[in-house]
Design a protein around this motif. Sequence first.
Motif, PDB file in Angstrom:
ATOM      1  N   GLY A 197     -56.039 -23.215   9.305  1.00 53.40           N
ATOM      2  CA  GLY A 197     -55.427 -23.763   7.815  1.00 53.40           C
ATOM      3  C   GLY A 197     -55.191 -22.434   6.940  1.00 53.40           C
ATOM      4  N   VAL A 198     -54.378 -22.915   6.035  1.00 55.67           N
ATOM      5  CA  VAL A 198     -54.189 -22.079   4.617  1.00 55.67           C
ATOM      6  C   VAL A 198     -54.588 -22.405   3.621  1.00 55.67           C
ATOM      7  CG1 VAL A 198     -52.227 -20.995   3.843  1.00 55.67           C
ATOM      8  CG2 VAL A 198     -52.200 -21.435   6.341  1.00 55.67           C
ATOM      9  N   MET A 199     -55.228 -21.703   2.735  1.00 52.94           N
ATOM     10  CA  MET A 199     -55.501 -22.158   1.454  1.00 52.94           C
ATOM     11  C   MET A 199     -54.748 -21.423   0.406  1.00 52.94           C
ATOM     12  SD  MET A 199     -58.967 -22.104  -0.492  1.00 52.94           S
ATOM     13  CE  MET A 199     -59.172 -22.226  -2.543  1.00 52.94           C
ATOM     14  N   ALA A 200     -53.825 -21.884  -0.458  1.00 54.03           N
ATOM     15  CA  ALA A 200     -53.109 -21.283  -1.540  1.00 54.03           C
ATOM     16  C   ALA A 200     -53.165 -21.710  -2.748  1.00 54.03           C
ATOM     17  CB  ALA A 200     -51.366 -21.452  -0.945  1.00 54.03           C
ATOM     18  N   LEU A 201     -52.874 -20.831  -3.706  1.00 52.11           N
ATOM     19  CA  LEU A 201     -52.882 -21.349  -5.193  1.00 52.11           C
ATOM     20  C   LEU A 201     -51.419 -20.979  -5.689  1.00 52.11           C
ATOM     21  CD1 LEU A 201     -56.215 -19.129  -5.819  1.00 52.11           C
ATOM     22  CD2 LEU A 201     -56.111 -21.583  -5.040  1.00 52.11           C
ATOM     23  N   PHE A 202     -51.393 -21.828  -6.604  1.00 51.83           N
ATOM     24  CA  PHE A 202     -50.166 -22.176  -7.713  1.00 51.83           C
ATOM     25  C   PHE A 202     -50.869 -21.985  -9.088  1.00 51.83           C
ATOM     26  CE2 PHE A 202     -48.539 -23.624  -3.721  1.00 51.83           C
ATOM     27  CZ  PHE A 202     -47.322 -23.188  -3.569  1.00 51.83           C
ATOM     28  N   GLY A 203     -50.175 -20.927  -9.945  1.00 52.88           N
ATOM     29  CA  GLY A 203     -50.567 -21.089 -11.304  1.00 52.88           C
ATOM     30  C   GLY A 203     -51.501 -19.794 -11.547  1.00 52.88           C
ATOM     31  N   THR A 204     -51.708 -18.793 -10.651  1.00 52.92           N
ATOM     32  CA  THR A 204     -52.667 -17.820 -10.833  1.00 52.92           C
ATOM     33  C   THR A 204     -52.001 -16.941 -11.693  1.00 52.92           C
ATOM     34  OG1 THR A 204     -51.683 -16.743  -8.856  1.00 52.92           O
ATOM     35  CG2 THR A 204     -53.715 -18.020  -8.671  1.00 52.92           C
ATOM     36  N   ALA A 205     -50.670 -16.756 -11.933  1.00 50.87           N
ATOM     37  CA  ALA A 205     -50.073 -15.700 -12.824  1.00 50.87           C
ATOM     38  C   ALA A 205     -49.674 -16.404 -14.295  1.00 50.87           C
ATOM     39  CB  ALA A 205     -48.787 -15.314 -12.222  1.00 50.87           C
ATOM     40  N   GLY A 206     -50.275 -17.107 -14.395  1.00 48.73           N
ATOM     41  CA  GLY A 206     -50.435 -17.703 -15.968  1.00 48.73           C
ATOM     42  C   GLY A 206     -48.986 -18.800 -16.161  1.00 48.73           C
ATOM     43  N   ASP A 249     -44.881 -17.902  -0.825  1.00 44.77           N
ATOM     44  CA  ASP A 249     -44.435 -16.475  -1.347  1.00 44.77           C
ATOM     45  C   ASP A 249     -42.938 -17.058  -2.191  1.00 44.77           C
ATOM     46  OD1 ASP A 249     -46.268 -15.211  -1.026  1.00 44.77           O
ATOM     47  OD2 ASP A 249     -45.504 -14.025   0.831  1.00 44.77           O
ATOM     48  N   SER A 250     -42.109 -17.810  -1.769  1.00 47.04           N
ATOM     49  CA  SER A 250     -40.911 -18.094  -2.115  1.00 47.04           C
ATOM     50  C   SER A 250     -41.168 -19.077  -3.523  1.00 47.04           C
ATOM     51  CB  SER A 250     -39.984 -18.603  -1.108  1.00 47.04           C
ATOM     52  OG  SER A 250     -40.538 -19.983  -0.843  1.00 47.04           O
ATOM     53  N   GLU A 251     -42.038 -19.593  -3.642  1.00 49.86           N
ATOM     54  CA  GLU A 251     -42.334 -20.642  -4.630  1.00 49.86           C
ATOM     55  C   GLU A 251     -43.602 -19.847  -5.411  1.00 49.86           C
ATOM     56  OE1 GLU A 251     -40.562 -23.223  -5.722  1.00 49.86           O
ATOM     57  OE2 GLU A 251     -39.505 -23.075  -3.520  1.00 49.86           O
ATOM     58  N   ALA A 280     -46.829 -22.329 -16.653  1.00 50.65           N
ATOM     59  CA  ALA A 280     -47.425 -23.808 -17.163  1.00 50.65           C
ATOM     60  C   ALA A 280     -47.778 -24.641 -16.143  1.00 50.65           C
ATOM     61  CB  ALA A 280     -46.064 -24.113 -17.780  1.00 50.65           C
ATOM     62  N   PRO A 281     -48.783 -25.366 -16.473  1.00 47.99           N
ATOM     63  CA  PRO A 281     -49.159 -26.236 -15.306  1.00 47.99           C
ATOM     64  C   PRO A 281     -48.211 -27.159 -14.934  1.00 47.99           C
ATOM     65  CG  PRO A 281     -50.633 -26.531 -17.704  1.00 47.99           C
ATOM     66  CD  PRO A 281     -49.524 -25.564 -17.892  1.00 47.99           C
ATOM     67  N   GLU A 282     -47.083 -27.619 -15.504  1.00 40.63           N
ATOM     68  CA  GLU A 282     -46.254 -28.312 -14.737  1.00 40.63           C
ATOM     69  C   GLU A 282     -45.343 -27.529 -13.803  1.00 40.63           C
ATOM     70  OE1 GLU A 282     -44.546 -27.183 -18.935  1.00 40.63           O
ATOM     71  OE2 GLU A 282     -46.438 -28.214 -17.983  1.00 40.63           O
ATOM     72  N   VAL A 283     -45.071 -26.350 -14.286  1.00 38.39           N
ATOM     73  CA  VAL A 283     -44.486 -25.492 -13.255  1.00 38.39           C
ATOM     74  C   VAL A 283     -45.005 -25.376 -12.092  1.00 38.39           C
ATOM     75  CG1 VAL A 283     -43.583 -23.199 -13.105  1.00 38.39           C
ATOM     76  CG2 VAL A 283     -43.251 -24.454 -15.237  1.00 38.39           C
ATOM     77  N   ALA A 284     -46.391 -25.150 -12.187  1.00 35.71           N
ATOM     78  CA  ALA A 284     -47.295 -24.660 -10.949  1.00 35.71           C
ATOM     79  C   ALA A 284     -47.285 -25.861 -10.117  1.00 35.71           C
ATOM     80  CB  ALA A 284     -48.596 -24.153 -11.499  1.00 35.71           C
TER      81      ALA A 284
END
Length: 232
Positions: free
Chosen positions: A154-163, A141-143, A165-169
């Motif tokens: 186990g945990v599955m998380a996603l980065f970039g779902t809010a749109g 959440d902090s990232e 930029a690819p390098e930011v995610a």
Amino acid sequence: NSRLLLFGMAAIIVQVVIIYFLSSVISRPLERLANNVDDIRGLATKPHRSVASFVREISSLSRAIDVLDHTVKSFSAFVPVGLVRQLLESEKELVLGGNSRFLTVFFSDLEAFSTLSEQVPSQDLVLRVSAYLELVTKVVDSEQGTIDKFIGDGVMALFGTAGEAPEVACRQALEAARRMGEALETLNQTLMNDLDMPLRIGIGLHYGIAMTGSIGSPMRKEFTVIGDTVNL
């Protein structure tokens, strides 16, 4: 005539005061209820104050909004918060389907969990796993990541779902992995007081195109991502 005029003016003043009082009794609770609904739409974490009123309709509406607040918060605990916020903002029904986008997928898993489960009583094991899952959730959440699901330990998380930029995610996911390693050392220091075996994790990251959306049936849906990026 003068007395009638004075009496009429006094009556009008009394009516204005009564009307103002009655309108305040009705409008102020409605304004507070509207603010509570706005807080629910914004997924505010702070609990809202229930509105008390002797007007039966306002009291019933207040109870309904309290139930709505509890329902949305409970729903947000089981479903990605980003999806809940998207549904509240769009005011559209959740339908089956999805779209492709670039995402960074984050997996975290406890190592030697079977051995740990054999050595630690069930209740203690649940507490330790819960502490680990809570730690991962806070770091993700902090990232600005989104917890997709818990898979046992186990945990599955996603980065970039809010749109983002690819390098930011990608940078967010890498930073989450780094911070997770540091946070686990602190957690182990706390657990080592009554546990000889420290918790160790493996983290997997991958970036690419994945299909995001709702899958399942009309009765039971799940928001998730699928595709070769996730499998790899």
